[in-house]
Every structure is written in C-alpha cells, then in structure tokens.
Design a protein around this motif. Structure first.
Motif, PDB file in Angstrom:
ATOM      1  N   UNK A  73      -1.840   9.039  -5.233  1.00  0.00           N
ATOM      2  CA  UNK A  73      -1.967   8.914  -6.688  1.00  0.00           C
ATOM      3  C   UNK A  73      -2.664   7.602  -7.021  1.00  0.00           C
ATOM      4  N   UNK A  74      -2.161   6.514  -6.468  1.00  0.00           N
ATOM      5  CA  UNK A  74      -2.739   5.193  -6.751  1.00  0.00           C
ATOM      6  C   UNK A  74      -4.218   5.140  -6.383  1.00  0.00           C
ATOM      7  N   UNK A  75      -4.567   5.622  -5.197  1.00  0.00           N
ATOM      8  CA  UNK A  75      -5.951   5.549  -4.729  1.00  0.00           C
ATOM      9  C   UNK A  75      -6.910   6.391  -5.557  1.00  0.00           C
ATOM     10  N   UNK A  76      -6.397   7.431  -6.208  1.00  0.00           N
ATOM     11  CA  UNK A  76      -7.252   8.302  -7.019  1.00  0.00           C
ATOM     12  C   UNK A  76      -7.480   7.760  -8.426  1.00  0.00           C
ATOM     13  N   UNK A  77      -6.737   6.711  -8.782  1.00  0.00           N
ATOM     14  CA  UNK A  77      -6.898   6.134 -10.118  1.00  0.00           C
ATOM     15  C   UNK A  77      -7.948   5.033 -10.061  1.00  0.00           C
ATOM     16  N   UNK A  78      -8.917   5.132 -10.934  1.00  0.00           N
ATOM     17  CA  UNK A  78      -9.978   4.140 -11.028  1.00  0.00           C
ATOM     18  C   UNK A  78      -9.360   2.769 -11.304  1.00  0.00           C
ATOM     19  N   UNK A  79      -9.875   1.708 -10.652  1.00  0.00           N
ATOM     20  CA  UNK A  79      -9.310   0.372 -10.879  1.00  0.00           C
ATOM     21  C   UNK A  79      -9.230  -0.027 -12.357  1.00  0.00           C
TER      22      UNK A  79
END
Length: 165
Positions: A73-79
C-alpha cells in the motif's frame, strides 16, 4: 435461495464498493491482510485520490503477511500523497507474562462518515473468497458512533512508520 427482502453480495464486492466510493475520508480496521488481494491495491488508490486514509491493524512487528500488504500500500502511494496515509498498530503484551493485554480484532470500514461495514471478514484470501463471513453495511446515526469509536482507538494505537513496512 435468499429470503425475500434480504440482499447479499460477496464481501470482496461490498468492501470494494465502499473503497471505490470514498471521496474524503476512509478508515479501516483489520487485523490481518493478504498482500496479493486486489483490495490492497484499492486501498492504495485512496491516498492517491486525496482521500485521508487510516489503517488500524495489529502485530506489525511479527505479522509478515500484514507487513507485506502495508508495504505494498505504502509503495503504491505517490510521495506527494503520503500525507493522506496513516497506519497504526494496536497490539500490546504484558512484559512479565507475555500475555496479550489488548489488540485490534475489529473488522470495520467507514467511508466518508456516511456508510460503514462491520463484520467478521479479515482482508485475506480465505475471508474474501471462501469463508462464510457475516457483515452488515450501515448508514445513518450508527456510522457516527462507529467513527467516534474508531478515531478514539486509532488515536491511542501506536503509529507505524512507513519505512517499517
């Protein structure tokens, strides 16, 4: 056959509908996740759409499947959208006896403070695909009550730093 006046859908379809309809704020409490589930990708889409997304789970230090799912989930969210995503862990054991003192076991979703799901389904392959699970979708005053309880528990749970997922 389903009795007259009662409707039902697979949990995965109902939960996905709540996810995809969220516009402002989304809260989810689930002790267990399977990282391969498409619902994990759906959760990741929320912060990218500007939806304030809160995830309450448990045993983040030892539950590899959930850690992997939260990492996805975290990695798929744009910074630029990371501020819209927060994880919390509610799981404590007694330091002396090693017995569980308290933990998240609730399965709840609140979407935009107008609709919520309360039920038995974890966000795992078996719960969403083959188990008999029971849950209800609520609207009205009950949603406000669930929101208040969720927020109170979320506030006392331990923050999970994204880099630990």
């Amino acid at each position: 056959s389903v009795p007259s006046g009662i409707s039902w859908r697979r949990h995965s379809a109902e939960l996905r509908s709540l996810l995809l309809d969220a516009d402002d704020r989304f809260r989810i409490a689930a002790p267990y996740f399977t990282p391969a589930e498409s619902i994990v990708d759906d959760i990741a889409s929320l912060p990218n759409r500007g939806v304030d997304t809160r995830v309450l789970t448990r045993e983040i230090r030892t539950n590899e499947s959930t850690v992997e799912a939260l990492g996805r989930i975290h990695d798929a969210v744009d910074p630029s959208n990371q501020e819209n995503l927060r994880f919390r862990d509610l799981y404590e054991v007694d330091a002396v006896s090693g017995a569980q003192e308290y933990a998240t076991h609730a399965k709840a979703i609140v979407s935009d403070d107008v609709v919520c799901y309360l039920g038995s389904a974890n966000l795992t392959s078996t719960s969403l695909g083959s188990n008999f699970e029971l849950g209800v979708v609520l609207t009205g005053d009950a949603v406000e009550t669930v929101s208040v309880i969720y927020d109170a528990v979320f506030d006392v749970a331990s923050p999970v730093e994204p880099d630990s997922c």
